[in-house]
Scaffold this active site. Structure first.
Site, PDB file in Angstrom:
ATOM      1  N   CYS A   8      -1.638   7.147  -7.879  1.00 13.49           N
ATOM      2  CA  CYS A   8      -2.669   6.724  -8.807  1.00 13.49           C
ATOM      3  C   CYS A   8      -2.537   5.252  -9.136  1.00 13.49           C
ATOM      4  CB  CYS A   8      -2.619   7.548 -10.097  1.00 13.49           C
ATOM      5  SG  CYS A   8      -1.004   7.580 -10.881  1.00 13.49           S
ATOM      6  N   CYS A 276       8.641  -0.287  -3.663  1.00 15.48           N
ATOM      7  CA  CYS A 276       8.152   0.479  -2.521  1.00 15.48           C
ATOM      8  C   CYS A 276       7.504  -0.468  -1.515  1.00 15.48           C
ATOM      9  CB  CYS A 276       7.146   1.519  -2.987  1.00 15.48           C
ATOM     10  SG  CYS A 276       6.309   2.391  -1.636  1.00 15.48           S
ATOM     11  N   ASP A 385      -1.938   0.090  14.253  1.00 15.99           N
ATOM     12  CA  ASP A 385      -2.062   0.916  13.057  1.00 15.99           C
ATOM     13  C   ASP A 385      -0.916   0.599  12.115  1.00 15.99           C
ATOM     14  OD1 ASP A 385      -3.131   2.715  11.319  1.00 15.99           O
ATOM     15  OD2 ASP A 385      -2.816   4.484  12.563  1.00 15.99           O
ATOM     16  N   ASP A 386      -1.092   0.996  10.841  1.00 11.70           N
ATOM     17  CA  ASP A 386      -0.060   0.740   9.833  1.00 11.70           C
ATOM     18  C   ASP A 386       1.196   1.553  10.094  1.00 11.70           C
ATOM     19  OD1 ASP A 386      -2.912   0.959   8.326  1.00 11.70           O
ATOM     20  OD2 ASP A 386      -1.785  -0.789   7.673  1.00 11.70           O
ATOM     21  N   CYS A 484      12.713  -0.023  -1.728  1.00 11.22           N
ATOM     22  CA  CYS A 484      12.896   1.386  -1.393  1.00 11.22           C
ATOM     23  C   CYS A 484      12.327   1.588   0.002  1.00 11.22           C
ATOM     24  CB  CYS A 484      12.181   2.298  -2.386  1.00 11.22           C
ATOM     25  SG  CYS A 484      12.335   4.060  -1.944  1.00 11.22           S
ATOM     26  N   CYS A 487      11.879   6.402   3.127  1.00 10.65           N
ATOM     27  CA  CYS A 487      11.131   7.152   4.142  1.00 10.65           C
ATOM     28  C   CYS A 487      11.443   6.647   5.548  1.00 10.65           C
ATOM     29  CB  CYS A 487       9.640   7.083   3.866  1.00 10.65           C
ATOM     30  SG  CYS A 487       8.968   5.417   3.807  1.00 10.65           S
TER      31      CYS A 487
END
Length: 532
Positions: A8, A276, A385-386, A484, A487
């Site tokens: 959000c 992030c 692409d990202d 961070c 992932c």
């Protein structure tokens, strides 16, 4: 990257100055600055398209706080396409202060009761408040179970936002004169994860706060008694603040307006700053600056990094971005290689929000992107692409570029390292078993040209190449220790994140794949020169 969604975005405005109207807030005037909220939310609509809302402080009305929220985009929720209805809604919600929110759910159902801001009504003004929440609590299950075990308490929704509201309510109830700094300090000791908060109560006290890790961006600006804050800088510059007036709120700090005075206070130490990295390479508006770094320039740099490791021939080649957020990376790559950057794929704009109702990912991708054979036919296409999440979209794109576009070759270039692990801090990212890259990379395995070739065959592409992890910190101009990148590496900056990751790999197959891998800094790859 259409397979990823953000949690959000938040916004806040307050004309707290008594002596004059701020030029930034004009033509609204002191009592009408709440009208700025829908405009600000439009600028951060990229952060959530499921629901939107606002809460206005109305000091002279019966309803001291008035909330309007619905499921839908910002323009739908605020009836912006119907001028009379929009004006009526804005008249009703006029006030000197307001907070706003756009939402995409990483937890909680897609119904109106989950839209934000959340408002807690009470007879006592100090206990009557509304707030918006940007992030995700990694220890939400533990907090939820703890609350439910405390006798007569009940949680009506499956969302960490309601849990946070309960924790703040408890602190406010237990201390009759608690100030915003102490409230945040006490609550933060129980939280693990990402939690930016915008808050206003019926006394007119407002704060916006950033969690001690600084996972999500949050910025603010003040001029002539007018304060505004938002998840991204573009929302502030577009209402009239100069770029140099926009400040990043430090992790563990809060911007507070109380009794007509503005101040910044630290409520918790920033033990491990963990911005992030996805904010720069995908989620943020390309016009924004996050923690002093341009989003556009970061993405452009990633494309230049792709060009530096290119090995394929560039004869008869074009660079094609996957719309829309890969455009800057594609431009950077194409310029560095000296080849055209063309829009060989167009996004189907007319589909709108109804498009998300289908559960067939392949059907979605085929509807969402339209290849242009006039651009692609006979070309050696570098498709930028990202990142690649599940792989369904990329497989469909490669097929369409070949069959409908008539491309001679398709070379996939990913302006990000492989995604190896889920996010527990506010990005709707699949579990390990649903991710693409872990199916090809064993635990702690370095990505190699052989692995990339195997991945390319999966897509029926001529080649595939990822960026190394070290490129990310360089692109966003940050020390790797301040990011961070869980992932990518499986190194989670908080204890709850680490626990959730360990749980997520328990179901991984016996071959050891879908686990943590080494970062590329351990081995510097030696690449052959590009063939012209």
């Amino acid at each position: 990257m259409s397979e990823l969604h953000h949690e959000c975005g938040v916004a806040a405005v307050y004309h707290f100055g008594q002596e004059k109207n701020s030029p930034v807030a004009m033509p609204y005037g002191r009592g009408r600055v709440s009208r700025l909220i829908p405009r600000m939310l439009l600028d951060i609509q990229n952060r959530g398209q499921l629901a939107a809302g606002m809460t206005t402080y109305k000091p002279f009305d019966k309803d001291l706080l008035l909330t309007h929220k619905r499921v839908g985009t910002v323009s739908e929720v605020f009836r912006m396409s119907r001028k009379s209805k929009y004006q009526k809604l804005m008249d009703k919600h006029e006030g000197p202060a307001a907070i706003g929110h756009v939402r995409y759910a990483t937890c909680g159902r897609d119904d109106p009761s989950y839209a934000q801001p959340f408002e807690r009504s009470h007879l006592e003004k100090r206990k009557w408040f509304a707030f918006g929440f940007n992030g995700q609590l990694a220890n939400y299950p533990e907090l939820r179970n703890e609350i439910r075990s405390q006798g007569d308490f009940h949680l009506a929704r499956e969302t960490d936002t309601e849990t946070l509201m309960h924790l703040m309510s408890q602190e406010i109830a237990e201390c009759s004169d608690i100030n915003p700094r102490d409230l945040l300090s006490n609550v933060s000791q129980r939280l693990d994860g990402a939690y930016n908060i915008t808050f206003i109560n019926a006394r007119g006290t407002m704060f916006v706060s950033r969690d001690p890790n600084g996972f999500r961006p949050l910025c603010y600006a003040v001029r002539d008694g007018f304060f505004a804050a938002a998840s991204e800088s573009v929302a502030l510059t577009n209402i009239g603040f100069d770029p140099e007036e926009v400040q990043d709120l430090d992790p563990g700090c809060a911007a507070i307006i109380e009794d007509g005075e503005f101040r910044i206070e630290r409520y918790a130490p920033a033990v491990r700053v963990s911005h992030c990295f996805f904010e720069w390479i995908y989620f943020a508006n390309v016009c924004s600056r996050l923690d002093s770094q341009s989003v556009y320039l970061s993405r452009k740099f990633l494309g230049e990094e792709l060009a530096m490791q290119e090995q394929e021939s560039t004869v008869n080649a074009i660079v094609v971005p996957v719309p829309d957020t890969a455009k800057a990376a594609a431009e950077g790559m194409a310029f560095s290689l000296g080849v055209p950057c063309l829009e060989g794929l167009m996004r189907h704009r007319a589909l709108g929000r109804t498009f998300i109702e289908s559960e067939d990912r392949e059907a979605k991708a085929r509807m969402k992107y339209i290849p242009l054979p006039e651009v692609l036919r006979g070309k050696r296409v570098f498709l930028v692409d990202d990142t690649i999440v599940r792989s369904t979209t990329m497989r469909t794109l490669v097929d369409q570029i070949r069959t409908k576009g008539g491309a001679a070759e398709v070379h996939i270039r990913v302006a990000c390292p492989p995604i190896m692990a889920p996010c527990f801090y506010g990005i709707d990212m699949p579990d390990v078993n649903d991710l693409f890259a872990p199916k090809f990379l064993a635990q702690k395995q370095l990505i190699t040209p052989e692995v990339e070739a195997e991945m390319a065959r999966h897509f029926n592409a001529d080649s595939l190449r990822y960026l190394p992890v070290r490129s990310i910190a360089k692109a966003v101009n940050k020390d790797p220790d301040q990011l961070c990148q869980a992932c990518l590496t499986g190194d989670y900056p908080t204890p709850a994140g680490e626990r959730l990751y360990n749980l997520s790999i328990e179901n991984v197959g016996v071959d050891g794949r879908a686990g943590r891998r080494l970062v590329e800094e351990d081995v510097e790859p030696v690449l052959p020169p590009a063939r012209l």
